[in-house]
Scaffold this motif. Structure first.
Motif, PDB file in Angstrom:
ATOM      1  N   GLY A 246      21.264 -77.025 -40.284  1.00  0.00           N
ATOM      2  CA  GLY A 246      20.393 -78.193 -40.202  1.00  0.00           C
ATOM      3  C   GLY A 246      20.442 -78.880 -38.859  1.00  0.00           C
ATOM      4  O   GLY A 246      19.741 -79.874 -38.638  1.00  0.00           O
ATOM      5  N   SER A 247      21.257 -78.392 -37.940  1.00  0.00           N
ATOM      6  CA  SER A 247      21.377 -78.961 -36.600  1.00  0.00           C
ATOM      7  C   SER A 247      20.638 -78.087 -35.593  1.00  0.00           C
ATOM      8  O   SER A 247      20.126 -77.018 -35.935  1.00  0.00           O
ATOM      9  CB  SER A 247      22.861 -79.079 -36.220  1.00  0.00           C
ATOM     10  N   ARG A 248      20.613 -78.521 -34.348  1.00  0.00           N
ATOM     11  CA  ARG A 248      19.902 -77.790 -33.318  1.00  0.00           C
ATOM     12  C   ARG A 248      20.659 -76.532 -32.902  1.00  0.00           C
ATOM     13  O   ARG A 248      21.885 -76.494 -32.906  1.00  0.00           O
ATOM     14  CB  ARG A 248      19.678 -78.678 -32.092  1.00  0.00           C
ATOM     15  N   VAL A 249      19.888 -75.515 -32.548  1.00  0.00           N
ATOM     16  CA  VAL A 249      20.469 -74.255 -32.127  1.00  0.00           C
ATOM     17  C   VAL A 249      19.534 -73.614 -31.098  1.00  0.00           C
ATOM     18  O   VAL A 249      18.319 -73.855 -31.114  1.00  0.00           O
ATOM     19  CB  VAL A 249      20.669 -73.314 -33.340  1.00  0.00           C
ATOM     20  N   GLU A 250      20.081 -72.818 -30.199  1.00  0.00           N
ATOM     21  CA  GLU A 250      19.277 -72.073 -29.242  1.00  0.00           C
ATOM     22  C   GLU A 250      19.122 -70.641 -29.717  1.00  0.00           C
ATOM     23  O   GLU A 250      20.097 -69.994 -30.114  1.00  0.00           O
ATOM     24  CB  GLU A 250      19.913 -72.096 -27.847  1.00  0.00           C
ATOM     25  N   ARG A 251      17.869 -70.144 -29.661  1.00  0.00           N
ATOM     26  CA  ARG A 251      17.613 -68.773 -30.090  1.00  0.00           C
ATOM     27  C   ARG A 251      16.567 -68.157 -29.172  1.00  0.00           C
ATOM     28  O   ARG A 251      15.795 -68.859 -28.502  1.00  0.00           O
ATOM     29  CB  ARG A 251      17.096 -68.744 -31.535  1.00  0.00           C
ATOM     30  N   LEU A 252      16.493 -66.840 -29.193  1.00  0.00           N
ATOM     31  CA  LEU A 252      15.476 -66.125 -28.442  1.00  0.00           C
ATOM     32  C   LEU A 252      14.108 -66.410 -29.068  1.00  0.00           C
ATOM     33  O   LEU A 252      13.928 -66.246 -30.281  1.00  0.00           O
ATOM     34  CB  LEU A 252      15.766 -64.630 -28.450  1.00  0.00           C
ATOM     35  N   GLN A 253      13.157 -66.809 -28.246  1.00  0.00           N
ATOM     36  CA  GLN A 253      11.857 -67.197 -28.788  1.00  0.00           C
ATOM     37  C   GLN A 253      11.181 -66.057 -29.547  1.00  0.00           C
ATOM     38  O   GLN A 253      10.523 -66.295 -30.566  1.00  0.00           O
ATOM     39  CB  GLN A 253      10.931 -67.695 -27.674  1.00  0.00           C
ATOM     40  N   ARG A 254      11.324 -64.839 -29.097  1.00  0.00           N
ATOM     41  CA  ARG A 254      10.676 -63.716 -29.782  1.00  0.00           C
ATOM     42  C   ARG A 254      11.120 -63.629 -31.238  1.00  0.00           C
ATOM     43  O   ARG A 254      10.297 -63.392 -32.140  1.00  0.00           O
ATOM     44  CB  ARG A 254      10.975 -62.397 -29.052  1.00  0.00           C
ATOM     45  N   ASN A 255      12.393 -63.859 -31.507  1.00  0.00           N
ATOM     46  CA  ASN A 255      12.878 -63.830 -32.886  1.00  0.00           C
ATOM     47  C   ASN A 255      12.357 -65.015 -33.683  1.00  0.00           C
ATOM     48  O   ASN A 255      12.058 -64.898 -34.875  1.00  0.00           O
ATOM     49  CB  ASN A 255      14.402 -63.818 -32.900  1.00  0.00           C
ATOM     50  N   VAL A 256      12.266 -66.155 -33.023  1.00  0.00           N
ATOM     51  CA  VAL A 256      11.711 -67.355 -33.670  1.00  0.00           C
ATOM     52  C   VAL A 256      10.252 -67.129 -34.032  1.00  0.00           C
ATOM     53  O   VAL A 256       9.799 -67.467 -35.135  1.00  0.00           O
ATOM     54  CB  VAL A 256      11.865 -68.574 -32.734  1.00  0.00           C
ATOM     55  N   LEU A 257       9.511 -66.525 -33.101  1.00  0.00           N
ATOM     56  CA  LEU A 257       8.085 -66.306 -33.343  1.00  0.00           C
ATOM     57  C   LEU A 257       7.850 -65.296 -34.461  1.00  0.00           C
ATOM     58  O   LEU A 257       6.862 -65.393 -35.199  1.00  0.00           O
ATOM     59  CB  LEU A 257       7.405 -65.841 -32.050  1.00  0.00           C
ATOM     60  N   GLN A 258       8.739 -64.329 -34.620  1.00  0.00           N
ATOM     61  CA  GLN A 258       8.604 -63.400 -35.744  1.00  0.00           C
ATOM     62  C   GLN A 258       8.593 -64.168 -37.057  1.00  0.00           C
ATOM     63  O   GLN A 258       7.755 -63.920 -37.936  1.00  0.00           O
ATOM     64  CB  GLN A 258       9.748 -62.387 -35.736  1.00  0.00           C
ATOM     65  N   GLU A 259       9.493 -65.122 -37.186  1.00  0.00           N
ATOM     66  CA  GLU A 259       9.568 -65.923 -38.411  1.00  0.00           C
ATOM     67  C   GLU A 259       8.376 -66.870 -38.543  1.00  0.00           C
ATOM     68  O   GLU A 259       7.826 -67.051 -39.627  1.00  0.00           O
ATOM     69  CB  GLU A 259      10.875 -66.711 -38.419  1.00  0.00           C
ATOM     70  N   ARG A 260       7.992 -67.485 -37.421  1.00  0.00           N
ATOM     71  CA  ARG A 260       6.847 -68.403 -37.457  1.00  0.00           C
ATOM     72  C   ARG A 260       5.559 -67.660 -37.831  1.00  0.00           C
ATOM     73  O   ARG A 260       4.772 -68.134 -38.660  1.00  0.00           O
ATOM     74  CB  ARG A 260       6.696 -69.086 -36.101  1.00  0.00           C
ATOM     75  N   PHE A 261       5.344 -66.510 -37.215  1.00  0.00           N
ATOM     76  CA  PHE A 261       4.145 -65.740 -37.527  1.00  0.00           C
ATOM     77  C   PHE A 261       4.139 -65.307 -38.993  1.00  0.00           C
ATOM     78  O   PHE A 261       3.087 -65.255 -39.632  1.00  0.00           O
ATOM     79  CB  PHE A 261       4.054 -64.515 -36.615  1.00  0.00           C
ATOM     80  N   ALA A 262       5.320 -64.992 -39.536  1.00  0.00           N
ATOM     81  CA  ALA A 262       5.409 -64.634 -40.954  1.00  0.00           C
ATOM     82  C   ALA A 262       4.953 -65.799 -41.824  1.00  0.00           C
ATOM     83  O   ALA A 262       4.249 -65.610 -42.830  1.00  0.00           O
ATOM     84  CB  ALA A 262       6.839 -64.223 -41.301  1.00  0.00           C
ATOM     85  N   GLU A 263       5.339 -67.023 -41.451  1.00  0.00           N
ATOM     86  CA  GLU A 263       4.916 -68.203 -42.216  1.00  0.00           C
ATOM     87  C   GLU A 263       3.409 -68.401 -42.147  1.00  0.00           C
ATOM     88  O   GLU A 263       2.761 -68.732 -43.148  1.00  0.00           O
ATOM     89  CB  GLU A 263       5.627 -69.450 -41.699  1.00  0.00           C
ATOM     90  N   ILE A 264       2.833 -68.207 -40.962  1.00  0.00           N
ATOM     91  CA  ILE A 264       1.388 -68.408 -40.807  1.00  0.00           C
ATOM     92  C   ILE A 264       0.619 -67.365 -41.608  1.00  0.00           C
ATOM     93  O   ILE A 264      -0.384 -67.679 -42.263  1.00  0.00           O
ATOM     94  CB  ILE A 264       1.007 -68.362 -39.315  1.00  0.00           C
ATOM     95  N   THR A 265       1.094 -66.124 -41.583  1.00  0.00           N
ATOM     96  CA  THR A 265       0.438 -65.075 -42.357  1.00  0.00           C
ATOM     97  C   THR A 265       0.533 -65.350 -43.857  1.00  0.00           C
ATOM     98  O   THR A 265      -0.433 -65.127 -44.608  1.00  0.00           O
ATOM     99  CB  THR A 265       1.044 -63.703 -42.016  1.00  0.00           C
ATOM    100  N   ALA A 266       1.675 -65.860 -44.321  1.00  0.00           N
ATOM    101  CA  ALA A 266       1.814 -66.203 -45.738  1.00  0.00           C
ATOM    102  C   ALA A 266       0.870 -67.339 -46.107  1.00  0.00           C
ATOM    103  O   ALA A 266       0.266 -67.333 -47.188  1.00  0.00           O
ATOM    104  CB  ALA A 266       3.262 -66.589 -46.034  1.00  0.00           C
ATOM    105  N   MET A 267       0.757 -68.331 -45.237  1.00  0.00           N
ATOM    106  CA  MET A 267      -0.172 -69.432 -45.483  1.00  0.00           C
ATOM    107  C   MET A 267      -1.604 -68.908 -45.548  1.00  0.00           C
ATOM    108  O   MET A 267      -2.378 -69.286 -46.442  1.00  0.00           O
ATOM    109  CB  MET A 267      -0.027 -70.481 -44.383  1.00  0.00           C
ATOM    110  N   ASP A 268      -1.952 -68.053 -44.623  1.00  0.00           N
ATOM    111  CA  ASP A 268      -3.282 -67.450 -44.617  1.00  0.00           C
ATOM    112  C   ASP A 268      -3.536 -66.686 -45.912  1.00  0.00           C
ATOM    113  O   ASP A 268      -4.619 -66.789 -46.512  1.00  0.00           O
ATOM    114  CB  ASP A 268      -3.385 -66.511 -43.411  1.00  0.00           C
ATOM    115  N   ARG A 269      -2.549 -65.946 -46.362  1.00  0.00           N
ATOM    116  CA  ARG A 269      -2.698 -65.183 -47.607  1.00  0.00           C
ATOM    117  C   ARG A 269      -2.920 -66.112 -48.795  1.00  0.00           C
ATOM    118  O   ARG A 269      -3.736 -65.836 -49.689  1.00  0.00           O
ATOM    119  CB  ARG A 269      -1.455 -64.324 -47.838  1.00  0.00           C
ATOM    120  N   SER A 270      -2.229 -67.245 -48.819  1.00  0.00           N
ATOM    121  CA  SER A 270      -2.389 -68.186 -49.934  1.00  0.00           C
ATOM    122  C   SER A 270      -3.810 -68.754 -49.968  1.00  0.00           C
ATOM    123  O   SER A 270      -4.352 -69.017 -51.050  1.00  0.00           O
ATOM    124  CB  SER A 270      -1.362 -69.313 -49.832  1.00  0.00           C
ATOM    125  N   ILE A 271      -4.409 -68.938 -48.792  1.00  0.00           N
ATOM    126  CA  ILE A 271      -5.796 -69.402 -48.759  1.00  0.00           C
ATOM    127  C   ILE A 271      -6.707 -68.331 -49.351  1.00  0.00           C
ATOM    128  O   ILE A 271      -7.663 -68.627 -50.078  1.00  0.00           O
ATOM    129  CB  ILE A 271      -6.209 -69.759 -47.317  1.00  0.00           C
TER     130      ILE A 271
END
Length: 509
Positions: A246-271
């Motif tokens: 629950g605190s701040r952490v540094e991560r490689l953006q490419r790995n972060v974007l993999q998760e973010r894109f997965a969320e957007i695709t799931a949201m799109d699918r729900s629509i």
């Protein structure tokens, strides 16, 4: 013996009864036949660049792409604020959020505000809210929960959420709903729509997703779609919330974007699931389905933003968002609009569609019904933006609502001050001072955009952009177009005066 059916009085009674039954059946079948169902969908931190139809090189958003191709694609749609809570307030009220002290996340709406949900209910709609609320606590007793703002049913969260979200059902203690959060919201909304159709009532449903706000997570199937992002994409370290601590952490953006894109695709699918449901129920044609984002792409996800700035900025990167609208009964041919529009337009648009009057108080939005009818080549008035703050951060000002009633109850991963929930505040402000006009602000007309940072004196940073020819806001014209900039600043100042008068509660008198 004479048959009873030959009695004239009896035959008249039978005929009258059949006519009454027929009229009643027609009435039930045609309850408010001119009123469309309305479903508003809102992505959380979903920036303009993060859709396939806007040219993202990797993201898969087939449903939004299809809506953009078949319905109304709003190329120049803006969130009223570069951050989430204020934009949500603008949707509910049709007013700029500074008018009622919803300056930034953590500031509630005011109970006196007139809600689009209440007005839709007055017009014969049954109303419900699902997902992120963020305009005050959702608990029972909160004077700014969804029920207090006109929603008859709600399954909501004070703030954002991830997988297996804890949600409050009509103000009760939160319970865990297991599964992918976007699909959960749509599933629960469908249950409400089923009940509305059984009662032959038009429905007004608001679905405010928790995605794709950080911290990010996704199903294995959705994550697998983005496991092969190029090595040179997102090749930097970014700071965000850890799902583990629950605190701040540094991560490689490419790995972060993999998760973010997965969320957007799931949201799109729900629509897509929602559209399929409406089709199956015979409701899709007469349902207005409107999706947009609540602000621009946040810093940790900024990899493909073609504009200046990001979430939190009044530059294009902070306030220009994706927006698509479907209403097959009305929009029979695809429309691509380059006219400016903003989230404050939702209330005036819906009230125009159903033939209801606007509240008699300052409204910042306009009706976009002409845009839906392909007869709005440009906006008739500028849009003003202002990412303001309460005077002295509220120090010395009286609380607008009892702080106990402003305490949140729904947990979330992200800690702030060691607290795994969100509390809210709002303040009384009884006068107007010169310092109150400060803060990042902008005025957007059909060609130019004026941006001002800082105070109101000569030391303020002023920029003018030809937003049509320079959408990336790279060339400052403040010196060569001084007269245009001066006129726009006068307009902006006049609008700010109106906003501050509302803030002092003059609209409620």
């Amino acid at each position: 013996m004479k048959k009873i059916t030959q009695n004239p009085l009896y035959l008249y009674f039978i005929l009258l009864l059949s006519v009454l039954i027929s009229c009643q059946q027609r009435s039930q079948e045609q309850t408010n036949p001119a009123l469309p169902n309305v479903v508003l969908l809102l992505g959380d931190d979903h920036g303009w660049d993060e859709t396939g139809y806007n040219g993202h090189p990797y993201l898969q958003t087939p449903v939004l792409d299809e809506m953009a191709a078949a319905g109304l694609r709003m190329n120049r749609f803006y969130s009223a604020s570069p951050v989430c809570s204020p934009t949500r307030g603008s949707i509910i009220t049709g007013r700029h959020p500074n008018r009622y002290g919803t300056f930034t996340p953590g500031y509630s709406i005011r109970p006196e505000e007139i809600s689009i949900a209440s007005l839709m209910k007055d017009a014969g709609y049954t109303t419900a809210h699902y997902g992120k609320w963020h305009l005050g606590p959702v608990k029972t007793g909160s004077p700014t929960n969804p029920a207090a703002l006109g929603f008859e049913e709600y399954i909501s969260h004070d703030n954002f959420f991830e997988m297996d979200p804890p949600l409050s059902v009509n103000g009760a203690e939160p319970v865990i709903f297991e599964g992918e959060s976007s699909e959960i919201l749509v599933r629960e909304a469908q249950k409400f729509m089923d009940k509305a159709m059984e009662k032959n009532e038009p429905f007004f449903v608001v679905i405010w997703y928790g995605s794709p706000h950080e911290p990010y997570s996704g199903t294995p199937e959705d994550l697998a779609l983005y496991e092969d992002l190029p090595e040179n994409f997102g090749d930097r370290m970014v700071n965000l919330t850890s799902n583990e601590t629950g605190s701040r952490v540094e991560r490689l953006q490419r790995n972060v974007l993999q998760e973010r894109f997965a969320e957007i695709t799931a949201m799109d699918r729900s629509i897509g699931q929602l559209r399929d449901y409406l089709e199956e129920k015979g409701q899709r044609s007469n349902t207005l389905l409107w999706y947009f984002g609540d602000n621009g792409t946040p810093q940790e996800a900024n990899a493909t933003v073609p504009f200046r700035g990001q979430k939190g900025d009044v530059y294009e990167g902070g306030i220009r968002v994706p927006a698509v609208l479907e209403w097959p009964a009305k929009i029979k041919q695809p429309i691509v609009s380059d006219a400016n529009a903003v989230s404050s337009d939702v209330m005036p648009t819906l009230l125009d569609i159903i033939g209801a009057d606007l509240p008699e108080l300052p409204i910042d939005g306009i009706s976009l019904l002409p845009m839906m009818e392909n007869r709005m080549p440009q906006r008739p008035a500028p849009i003003a933006f202002w990412n303001g703050r309460p005077r002295n951060a509220g120090e010395g000002l009286e609380d607008y609502i009892d702080p106990e009633l402003q305490k949140g109850t729904t947990p979330l991963v992200k800690l702030m001050g060691g607290i795994a929930t969100r509390n809210f505040k709002n303040f009384h402000q009884t006068d107007i001072r010169e310092e109150d006009f400060s803060g990042p602000r902008a005025l957007l007309d059909n060609q130019y955009k004026l941006v001002i940072h800082g105070g109101t004196g000569e030391d303020a940073k002023r920029e003018l952009f030809d937003i049509r020819s320079d959408p990336a806001e790279e060339k400052n014209l403040i010196d060569t177009q001084a007269e245009i900039a001066g006129n726009m600043e006068d307009q902006l100042r006049s609008w700010q005066q109106s906003v501050l008068e509302s803030l002092t509660e003059s609209d409620y008198q």
